[in-house]
Write a protein that holds these residues in place. Structure first.
Motif, PDB file in Angstrom:
ATOM      1  N   THR A  28       0.829  -1.206   0.000  1.00  0.00           N
ATOM      2  CA  THR A  28       0.000   0.000   0.000  1.00  0.00           C
ATOM      3  C   THR A  28       0.865   1.257   0.000  1.00  0.00           C
ATOM      4  O   THR A  28       0.397   2.352   0.331  1.00  0.00           O
ATOM      5  CB  THR A  28      -0.935   0.017   1.215  1.00  0.00           C
ATOM      6  N   ASN A  31      -0.038   4.909  -0.978  1.00  0.00           N
ATOM      7  CA  ASN A  31      -1.048   5.656  -0.222  1.00  0.00           C
ATOM      8  C   ASN A  31      -0.503   6.402   0.986  1.00  0.00           C
ATOM      9  O   ASN A  31      -1.287   6.929   1.792  1.00  0.00           O
ATOM     10  CB  ASN A  31      -2.144   4.703   0.264  1.00  0.00           C
ATOM     11  N   TYR A  32       0.815   6.457   1.111  1.00  0.00           N
ATOM     12  CA  TYR A  32       1.408   7.057   2.306  1.00  0.00           C
ATOM     13  C   TYR A  32       2.485   8.078   1.982  1.00  0.00           C
ATOM     14  O   TYR A  32       3.282   7.899   1.047  1.00  0.00           O
ATOM     15  CB  TYR A  32       2.029   5.971   3.189  1.00  0.00           C
ATOM     16  N   TRP A  53       1.941  10.943  -1.231  1.00  0.00           N
ATOM     17  CA  TRP A  53       1.718   9.645  -1.840  1.00  0.00           C
ATOM     18  C   TRP A  53       1.672   9.720  -3.372  1.00  0.00           C
ATOM     19  O   TRP A  53       1.936   8.730  -4.025  1.00  0.00           O
ATOM     20  CB  TRP A  53       0.435   9.016  -1.298  1.00  0.00           C
ATOM     21  N   TYR A 102      -2.954   7.022   6.744  1.00  0.00           N
ATOM     22  CA  TYR A 102      -3.335   6.768   5.348  1.00  0.00           C
ATOM     23  C   TYR A 102      -3.651   8.100   4.675  1.00  0.00           C
ATOM     24  O   TYR A 102      -4.533   8.842   5.113  1.00  0.00           O
ATOM     25  CB  TYR A 102      -4.563   5.853   5.334  1.00  0.00           C
ATOM     26  N   ARG A 103      -2.900   8.431   3.640  1.00  0.00           N
ATOM     27  CA  ARG A 103      -3.068   9.676   2.889  1.00  0.00           C
ATOM     28  C   ARG A 103      -3.156  10.890   3.812  1.00  0.00           C
ATOM     29  O   ARG A 103      -3.986  11.785   3.612  1.00  0.00           O
ATOM     30  CB  ARG A 103      -4.274   9.588   1.961  1.00  0.00           C
TER      31      ARG A 103
END
Length: 127
Positions: A28, A31-32, A53, A102-103
């Protein structure tokens, strides 16, 4: 569990350049926010740079502004730090880290905002 592995450090003369890489095992990753920090002997770990991200630069420490460029390749799960015009005071262990949100772009300059860290890569700049 996320694993971050830095590479690209080494010994360089003042005025030289290095490009650090940080490969992530995180599927993932895209997304970071990712950040770079550094820690010199006897000093606290300090913020160097962060990137969103989608690859937008979020900020640099004043000490490296104009000399460093952070970038990322989400297809390769990798973040980079290009360092130019290196100075002896840039000597430190450099760490990459993943933001815990997250984001999220909350407090990108704070160590507490990051939950996963690499093992570090030594950069030594000789005068």
């Amino acid at each position: 569990q996320v694993h971050l592995v830095e590479s690209g450090g080494g010994l360089v003369q003042a005025g030289g350049s290095l490009k650090l890489s940080c490969a992530s095992s995180d599927m993932t990753f895209r997304n970071y926010v990712m950040g770079w920090f550094r820690q010199a002997p006897g000093k606290e770990r300090e913020f160097v740079a962060a990137i969103s991200w989608i690859g937008g630069t979020l900020g640099y420490a004043d000490s490296v502004k104009g000399r460093c460029t952070i970038s990322r390749d989400n297809a390769k799960n990798t973040v980079y730090l290009q360092m130019n015009s290196l100075k002896p005071e840039d000597t430190a262990v450099y760490y990459c880290a993943r933001h815990r949100g997250y984001r999220s772009t909350i407090n990108i300059g704070s160590r507490d905002s990051y939950d996963y860290w690499g093992q570090g890569s030594q950069v030594t700049v000789s005068s």
